[in-house]
Enzyme design. Structure first.
Site, mmCIF file in Angstrom:
data_model
loop_
_atom_site.group_PDB
_atom_site.id
_atom_site.type_symbol
_atom_site.label_atom_id
_atom_site.label_comp_id
_atom_site.label_asym_id
_atom_site.label_seq_id
_atom_site.Cartn_x
_atom_site.Cartn_y
_atom_site.Cartn_z
ATOM 1 N N HIS A 174 32.842 29.113 38.091
ATOM 2 C CA HIS A 174 32.759 30.349 38.876
ATOM 3 C C HIS A 174 32.832 31.543 37.931
ATOM 4 O O HIS A 174 33.842 31.751 37.262
ATOM 5 C CB HIS A 174 33.893 30.414 39.894
ATOM 6 C CG HIS A 174 33.876 31.691 40.680
ATOM 7 N ND1 HIS A 174 32.835 32.032 41.506
ATOM 8 C CD2 HIS A 174 34.760 32.718 40.744
ATOM 9 C CE1 HIS A 174 33.078 33.212 42.062
ATOM 10 N NE2 HIS A 174 34.233 33.649 41.611
ATOM 11 N N ASP A 176 32.629 35.565 37.663
ATOM 12 C CA ASP A 176 32.651 36.861 38.331
ATOM 13 C C ASP A 176 31.849 37.879 37.520
ATOM 14 O O ASP A 176 32.171 38.109 36.349
ATOM 15 C CB ASP A 176 34.091 37.374 38.456
ATOM 16 C CG ASP A 176 34.916 36.534 39.421
ATOM 17 O OD1 ASP A 176 34.520 36.433 40.588
ATOM 18 O OD2 ASP A 176 35.951 35.988 38.990
ATOM 19 N N ASP A 288 34.677 32.020 46.633
ATOM 20 C CA ASP A 288 35.652 33.050 46.274
ATOM 21 C C ASP A 288 35.664 34.298 47.138
ATOM 22 O O ASP A 288 36.587 35.101 47.028
ATOM 23 C CB ASP A 288 35.463 33.460 44.806
ATOM 24 C CG ASP A 288 36.733 34.035 44.196
ATOM 25 O OD1 ASP A 288 37.833 33.719 44.708
ATOM 26 O OD2 ASP A 288 36.638 34.793 43.211
ATOM 27 N N ASP A 427 37.348 29.215 37.356
ATOM 28 C CA ASP A 427 36.762 30.442 36.820
ATOM 29 C C ASP A 427 36.387 30.270 35.346
ATOM 30 O O ASP A 427 37.224 29.869 34.514
ATOM 31 C CB ASP A 427 37.756 31.592 36.945
ATOM 32 C CG ASP A 427 37.987 32.000 38.380
ATOM 33 O OD1 ASP A 427 37.332 31.442 39.279
ATOM 34 O OD2 ASP A 427 38.831 32.899 38.617
ATOM 35 N N HIS A 570 32.107 40.136 45.030
ATOM 36 C CA HIS A 570 33.364 40.123 45.782
ATOM 37 C C HIS A 570 34.571 40.655 45.009
ATOM 38 O O HIS A 570 35.693 40.584 45.529
ATOM 39 C CB HIS A 570 33.647 38.706 46.294
ATOM 40 C CG HIS A 570 33.679 37.667 45.216
ATOM 41 N ND1 HIS A 570 32.591 36.886 44.904
ATOM 42 C CD2 HIS A 570 34.657 37.279 44.374
ATOM 43 C CE1 HIS A 570 32.909 36.057 43.936
ATOM 44 N NE2 HIS A 570 34.161 36.275 43.586
#
Length: 1124
Positions: A174, A176, A288, A427, A570
């Site tokens: 994941h 971001d 998430d 992450d 997000h």
């Protein structure tokens, strides 16, 4: 009188046409041989047909009657209220003190066909709603043992003897696109290494699989990768080892985002995939986002995906779904009475998407199978039992495989099939080659052992997400995307999210409202720029002037699409990133805003030029000026000052709304002697108000009423003229505390009146003798004194809100004039302006509210605005999801205060049997109704500490912020249904709030001002329940110019027809979802009309160019057009 006679003749003509139509249809029935029967016998079926025809004719006559009534009302509105002044020209005050204006006097009407209202009739659901689940649960948070938020899971060892358990382990990482680090910093430090390792490590063993979601990162890597890496990556995707899931530009937030931006970032990601890889995502992956919206499954379904996965859901709801084996369900839209919107959804059952919470219910055991945490790693297991390397020694492999299989079996008991999904990631995982070896080598040994021992009754393997979903469908004997037998159906959303105890993630609905507002401004500019650019390029091609037009502006559109898409992440629009990351987002947005204004100006320049042959584009000499400017990414806009002269200054107004618009436009001028003329020389009434530029410098705000074409550009002339009797100054009353001035006053317009008498505040419509109390209160929330406090994510108040107080009463300024009246109240931490527009139609039917905030001297305070009314709303209120649909909410005594706040991207309302009161917002904020008759919105939050969700900061970078709202009171004519929709007027009110008119002054041009004219792109009118979501130029192989094709995105709105009809200020009709595209755009020919999937990746056979399209209520559809 003359106008009345004209209307009477018009109405009589319509009636005659209706009667003649009735005669022709009856004559046709009488003379049609197929309908005529011998011996006078009429079969029952023929009688039924005749009855249906008669009913349709009755409906037609009723609609004609409604149209005539609306025309009559329009005339009476003009005459009875004195809207045509005695002189015929000048504004004047009527007997009741309100201003009356001369205007074009064009009668308008609203005609909604009865069949367009049938959609909202349905009362009962045949499947569960999330409100039903909330009513059922106790939310007691009982300790569940090793699965703290769940329960003990048991099974019989022989349950899989007849059908082995299929285990699909899905490695993922994941990433971001901004959170603790900026997007570029994350890419440079970690993400690029994940991709570089991926192309090497997956190729080492064809059994290895991986999934990837964020195309923003993928595109950045692709652009820097050499051709060999690109080809290796393409091979992995084509072989099925690497799957792109969802495929949006980001993994979007689902609470604060508007559906325009949700769709746009999905299109941008999918268009990139189509151009560079030729792959089409089939499954959605959202691990998430902090809660999940029902809008997302609808959009994915329309993009031709068949399955999706979600993770962050309230732990009590997860427990309930797990206990009823409902973690996999068909997610259906609330308005869908059949199953056309069903999306197969998998809900992850445990606390997180990390490895300790994905293999089974016991995180202590699962953590031992996260092989990145082997001894010596910087990451360890909090449960103090580390993983161990899997060796070939029989007893070790047997024991470890048995322990892991036990977790797999327990987790599988929560689902209805013997197919199990086990995500393997976290992450920014797999950024080191060592982790690839640790995870893949050890798991492959475990799989080999399990698969080689039939007595274990398991088949385990690495897989992609779609591999898993396909196995579920196959096990149930259904096609992908089809509901398996006995699987549940559910409607509703998953807000508010709580991950433990009473820690509700309802604070981020408001966190950093400055940037939430900036995002909405960018979205409106992007949509406007897309539409004008597409039209300008099409007209330039038709005129053979494509070589003169700045087609390269397409790269500015691409940049804006991607930066706005990035901000839907997000941790971006949510306000939950580090301060330095927020600044990076802000700079990207500001750069794109400047670029979009340039696109709009260049397109407007070409489109308003009367003689295209003399059109010339000069890169260094813009033709038009921007409407406003922002000095920095965190500053409020400053309007462009128009310096008037005796010679005309030209002003171009852009209406980004798909309907004609009658509205008040305000510009900043340097003279009090302003005169405004229309293109054809008609002088318009002007209201002049003072605006202080600084302590010693004042300029004037000139407001005038304009009628603007749909999606069009109108030209106006502004003069500095001493002889301007149509320019009237505002009357101003200043109430200063302690000066003895009366505290009682009211502001009013012909359509609406507000009175403010001490604490008594009410709204009264001109046609309604009953007053509705609407008191605006300001309150503050503190945070808990314990260690768990509010932060960027969480809202943990210290109890009920307390009234906002300051030592002195506010300074109040009351401004009245012919076009608007307003009350401005100055408090220590905010300034609130409430304005009424004296304009017929949508703009004059609601209150315009602006709250200018600055709470930078506060500590651990949240400022709220509460509307207190005498509407008997009970415990129910309504909020929108993503500006797309309405979700009912209910106040439950069993839940804490913070659980009752929900996202409000566009609107919220309360209602009873008589009235509906709707609050519209131009920025996403948190909203609630904590008591009957109340609506409460959190305006800003300043919090001094982290809330222990990984950010490591509080919210201390507050800005001076302008929160903009509208408030609409509607009278209801029928009782509410289970499914609720806005009225047509309500949809329009939200649209005009979020898509303001852009005022573009013409710069003094050394080449001379060429003749200009209004540009009205639509040959007809769109049905007023159609929203033109976008007109987007489609990419070509050249990054700097588009293809000859344009994507038309349309949304047919769902309407509540049980509210009073109001004159919208333009001719408004509905057509039961029918629309002809071929004659829609004036001056352009349609050469292609091809239905597409929502993200433009899947096409259907082209329609004939003269075909009409048909949309069902709430349907969003996309079409590929070729206009020339």
């Amino acid at each position: 009188m003359k106008l009345k006679k004209q209307v009477t003749v018009c109405g009589g003509a319509i009636f005659c046409v209706a009667v003649f139509s009735l005669y022709l249809m009856l004559d046709r029935v009488q003379h049609d041989p197929a309908r005529r029967q011998s011996a006078g016998n009429f079969p029952r079926s023929q009688i039924s047909v005749l009855q249906n025809r008669i009913e349709q004719l009755e409906q037609l006559l009723e609609e004609n009657h409604q149209i005539i009534s609306h025309i009559k009302d329009s005339v009476l509105e003009l005459t009875d209220t004195g809207a045509i002044s005695p002189s015929g020209h000048l504004p004047f005050r009527s007997a009741n003190g309100s201003w009356v204006l001369p205007f074009d006097g064009r009668p308008t009407f609203l005609s909604v066909q009865p069949l367009d209202c049938q959609f909202t009739i349905s009362e009962l659901f045949a499947w569960p709603q999330m409100l039903d689940v909330y009513s059922l649960l106790s939310f007691d948070n009982v300790d569940g043992g090793v699965w703290k938020q769940g329960f003990e899971i048991t099974y019989e060892p022989n349950e899989w003897d007849d059908e082995p358990l299929q285990v699909f382990v899905v490695p993922h990482s994941h990433n971001d696109p901004g959170w603790i680090k900026t997007f570029d910093k994350y890419y440079n430090d970690q993400t690029q290494h994940i991709f570089n390792n991926m192309v090497v490590k997956l190729a080492e063993d064809p059994r290895r699989k991986f999934i990837w979601s964020e195309i923003s990162f993928f595109a950045k890597w692709w652009e820097s990768a050499d051709v060999h890496k690109q080809e290796a990556m393409r091979k992995l995707i084509l072989s099925g080892q690497l799957e792109i899931v969802t495929g949006g530009w980001v993994m979007t937030d689902e609470a604060n985002v508007h559906y325009f931006a949700m769709i746009d970032q999905l299109i941008e990601g999918h268009q990139w995939l189509e151009k560079n890889l030729g792959v089409t995502p089939r499954s959605g992956w959202a691990v998430d986002p902090f809660g999940h919206s029902a809008t997302m499954p609808y959009l994915l379904k329309r993009a031709n995906m068949s399955s999706m996965l979600i993770q962050r859901v309230h732990y009590s709801i997860k427990k309930h779904f797990a206990a009823t084996r409902s973690l996999e369900f068909m997610w259906r839209q609330a308005w869908d009475i059949e199953s056309g919107t069903d999306m197969f959804c998998h809900m992850m059952p445990f606390y997180s998407y990390d490895v300790p919470h994905t293999c089974g219910p016991d995180p202590k055991i699962c953590c031992q199978f996260d092989f990145k945490r082997l001894p010596g790693s910087r990451v360890n297991c909090p449960w103090k039992v580390p993983p161990r390397w899997i060796h070939f020694i029989f007893n070790i492999s047997c024991f470890r495989a048995g322990v892991l299989l036990d977790q797999y079996r327990k987790k599988s008991k929560l689902f209805r099939s013997k197919v199990l999904l086990v995500p393997l990631g976290d992450d920014f995982r797999y950024d080191k080659p060592l982790e690839w070896d640790q995870q893949y080598f050890n798991y492959q040994k475990l799989f080999d052992y399990m698969n080689s021992h039939p007595e274990m009754h398991v088949k385990a393997q690495f897989a992609t997400l779609t591999d898993y979903f396909n196995a579920v469908y196959k096990a149930n004997g259904v096609a992908p995307g089809t509901r398996p037998p006995d699987y549940p159906v559910l409607s509703g959303d998953f807000f508010a999210y709580a991950d433990r105890e009473d820690h509700y993630w309802s604070g981020y609905y408001t966190s950093r409202p400055f940037y939430k507002n900036l995002d909405r401004v960018l979205e409106s500019h992007l949509r406007g720029a897309e539409i004008l650019y597409s039209l300008a390029v099409a007209h330039a091609r038709r005129a053979g002037l494509e070589g003169r037009y700045p087609v390269s502006d397409y790269s500015l559109l691409t940049d804006a699409r991607r930066n706005i898409g990035l901000f839907q992440h997000h941790d971006a629009i949510t306000g939950t990133a580090k301060e330095a990351v927020v600044i990076d987002y802000g700079n990207r947005l500001l750069r794109s805003l400047v670029g979009l204004k340039r696109v709009i100006i260049n397109a407007a320049h070409f489109l308003v030029i009367k003689n295209k042959d003399i059109y010339r584009f000069y890169q260094t000499e813009p033709f038009l000026e921007t409407d406003d400017r922002r000095a920095t990414q965190d500053s409020l806009p400053q309007r462009t000052l128009i310096e008037l002269e005796s010679s005309p200054r030209y002003l171009v107004l852009f209406n980004p709304v798909e309907q004609e618009r009658l509205c008040v436009v305000t510009v900043l001028v340097n003279s009090a002697r302003v005169r405004v003329l229309t293109e054809d020389g008609q002088t318009l009434p002007v209201q002049l108000s003072a605006q202080w530029v600084s302590a010693v410098e004042m300029s004037g705000e000139a407001s005038f009423m304009a009628r603007l074409p749909a999606l069009g550009l109108a030209v106006f002339h502004l003069y500095d003229s001493a002889d301007s009797p149509m320019t009237l100054r505002s009357d101003t009353l200043l109430r200063i505390p302690g000066r003895g001035i009366s505290q009682s006053f009211n502001i009013c317009a012909p359509l609406e009146k507000i009175a403010l008498i001490g604490e008594k505040q009410f709204i009264r419509r001109k046609d309604d003798p009953q007053e509705v109390r609407v008191q605006i209160q300001f309150l503050t929330y503190g945070t808990r004194p314990s260690k768990d406090k509010s932060g960027a994510y969480l809202f943990l108040p210290d109890g009920n809100a307390k009234p906002y107080s300051q030592r002195e009463a506010p300074v109040v300024r009351v401004v009245e004039g012919p076009l608007f009246a307003e009350v401005v109240a100055h408090y220590q931490h905010f300034q609130q302006t409430v304005r009424i527009h004296n304009v017929p139609g949508v703009d004059g039917l609601s209150l315009d509210i602006t709250t200018m905030l600055d709470i930078r001297d506060q500590n651990n305070k949240e400022l709220a605005m509460r509307l207190v009314t005498d509407i008997q709303s009970g415990d129910t209120f309504y909020t929108d999801l993503n500006g797309f649909q309405i979700q009912p909410r209910r106040y439950f005594q069993k839940l804490p205060l913070q659980a009752h706040f929900y996202p409000m991207p566009a609107m919220a309302y309360i209602q009873d049997s008589q009235y509906r009161l709707t609050l519209y917002t131009a920025q996403a904020l948190g909203v609630s109704s904590l008591a009957s008759g109340q609506l409460e919105v959190i305006l800003d939050r300043r919090l001094m500490q982290d809330d222990n969700r990984g950010l490591g900061q509080g919210l201390k970078d507050n800005k001076r912020t302008a929160n903009r709202f509208r408030l609409l009171l509607e009278r209801r004519s029928s009782s509410g249904k289970v499914i609720s929709f806005p009225s047509l007027l309500s949809h329009m009110t939200s649209t005009i709030l979020n898509h303001e008119v852009l005022a573009l002054p013409l710069l003094p041009w050394k080449h001379g001002v060429p003749p200009m004219r209004t540009f009205a792109p639509l040959a007809g009118t769109l049905p007023c329940d159609f929203h033109l979501l976008n007109l987007r130029s489609i990419q070509s192989l050249d990054a700097h110019s588009p293809s000859p094709y344009t994507a038309l995105l349309l949304h047919r709105l769902g309407l509540d027809c049980g509210l009073e009809d109001q004159n919208p200020g333009f001719n408004c009709t509905t057509t039961q979802g029918q629309l002809s595209i071929s004659g829609l755009f004036r001056g352009l020919d349609l050469q292609l009309l091809q239905p597409m999937s929502l993200s433009l990746m899947h096409s259907q056979p082209p329609l004939s160019n003269d075909s009409s399209i048909n949309l069902e209520p709430m349907e969003i559809s996309a079409y590929k057009l070729k206009l020339c």
